[in-house]
Design an enzyme around this catalytic site. Structure first.
Site, PDB file in Angstrom:
ATOM      1  N   ASP A 101       0.866  -1.163   0.000  1.00  0.00           N
ATOM      2  CA  ASP A 101       0.000   0.000   0.000  1.00  0.00           C
ATOM      3  C   ASP A 101       0.917   1.232   0.000  1.00  0.00           C
ATOM      4  O   ASP A 101       2.110   1.133   0.313  1.00  0.00           O
ATOM      5  CB  ASP A 101      -0.889  -0.028   1.245  1.00  0.00           C
ATOM      6  CG  ASP A 101      -1.776   1.196   1.354  1.00  0.00           C
ATOM      7  OD1 ASP A 101      -2.375   1.600   0.341  1.00  0.00           O
ATOM      8  OD2 ASP A 101      -1.867   1.760   2.463  1.00  0.00           O
ATOM      9  N   ASP A 131      -0.117   5.091   0.969  1.00  0.00           N
ATOM     10  CA  ASP A 131      -0.317   6.066   2.038  1.00  0.00           C
ATOM     11  C   ASP A 131      -0.243   5.405   3.409  1.00  0.00           C
ATOM     12  O   ASP A 131      -1.025   4.499   3.715  1.00  0.00           O
ATOM     13  CB  ASP A 131      -1.675   6.754   1.878  1.00  0.00           C
ATOM     14  CG  ASP A 131      -1.809   7.483   0.541  1.00  0.00           C
ATOM     15  OD1 ASP A 131      -0.787   7.979   0.048  1.00  0.00           O
ATOM     16  OD2 ASP A 131      -2.931   7.545   0.008  1.00  0.00           O
TER      17      ASP A 131
END
Length: 243
Positions: free
Chosen positions: A18, A20
């Protein structure tokens, strides 16, 4: 878990990250942008209870922007038309509200810039040295801009982001679609690959996709919540994996 007891990520066929809150601290910018926008909206529409930081983790974190808006409004028994992604920021639609938040995010990103977490950068260096393929799996439509601003875009041959998810009609996290599609793009088997997430919805997505290792990075959501969502191991920082 002690660092010396953690699995060797380079032993997996690929590692899917991922963005953020995992590679870059943009989650903090997202949190601020969501809070500013929703506090103003709730005041204008007299919505109660008021927005809290927990709302970010429960309804917004890891999801596609418009899905997050709809989820949070639904938690307050508020329904508005979905609208269209081209809606102006003044439109009282799910898309208009989502675009309103994104305008705040883009303004902060361009004004202040972004840098990757040092520990995440060291892990990327170690995986590159080992020849382990890596990908980004992000719900954000800003992923390309964030990766470029952080100076790490060239490290990833595959970036599965919100733009592609919308184009290909892939379901938002916690559905497994985006992680599974990223693995397909990398030509690896999820069962022989690792996924790294900091959001409950993202951990659930990777777990539902059948990834051989799901790593939770606790940036504030809580270790037990990540484990309950399906994380096999939880760390405070990805540098723990660098040997």
């Amino acid at each position: 878990m002690a660092p010396d007891a953690l699995p060797d990520l380079s032993s997996y066929d690929a590692v899917l990250f991922d963005l953020d809150g995992v590679l870059t601290p943009t989650a903090e910018v997202h949190m601020h942008a969501w809070q500013s926008m929703f506090e103003e909206l709730f005041a204008a529409w007299d919505i109660t209870p008021p927005y809290t930081e927990r709302d970010y983790f429960d309804y917004l974190d890891g999801k596609k922007r418009y899905d997050g808006v709809a989820s949070l409004l639904r938690s307050r028994d508020v329904e508005v038309p979905w609208g269209n992604p081209s809606d102006p920021v003044t439109a009282d639609t799910v898309c208009g509200i989502g675009n309103r938040k994104n305008a705040v995010f883009e303004r902060v990103l361009r004004a202040e810039g972004i840098a990757p977490y040092p520990g995440s950068l060291r892990l990327l260096d170690a995986l590159a040295a080992a020849g382990t393929p890596v990908a980004v799996v992000s719900s954000s439509k800003n992923a390309e801009e964030v990766l470029a601003a952080a100076g790490i875009r060239d490290r990833f041959t595959v970036v599965m982001d919100g733009v592609i998810a919308e184009r290909d009609h892939l379901a938002s996290k916690p559905a497994p679609d985006v992680f599974v599609e990223a693995a397909r793009m990398l030509q690896v088997d999820p069962a022989a690959s690792a996924a790294v997430e900091d959001a409950i919805s993202g951990v659930r997505s990777a777990a539902a996709g059948g990834f051989g290792l799901v790593v939770g990075v606790d940036r504030g959501v809580g270790e037990q919540d990540l484990v309950d969502a399906g994380a096999h191991v939880v760390v405070q920082d990805l540098e723990d994996f660098v040997r």
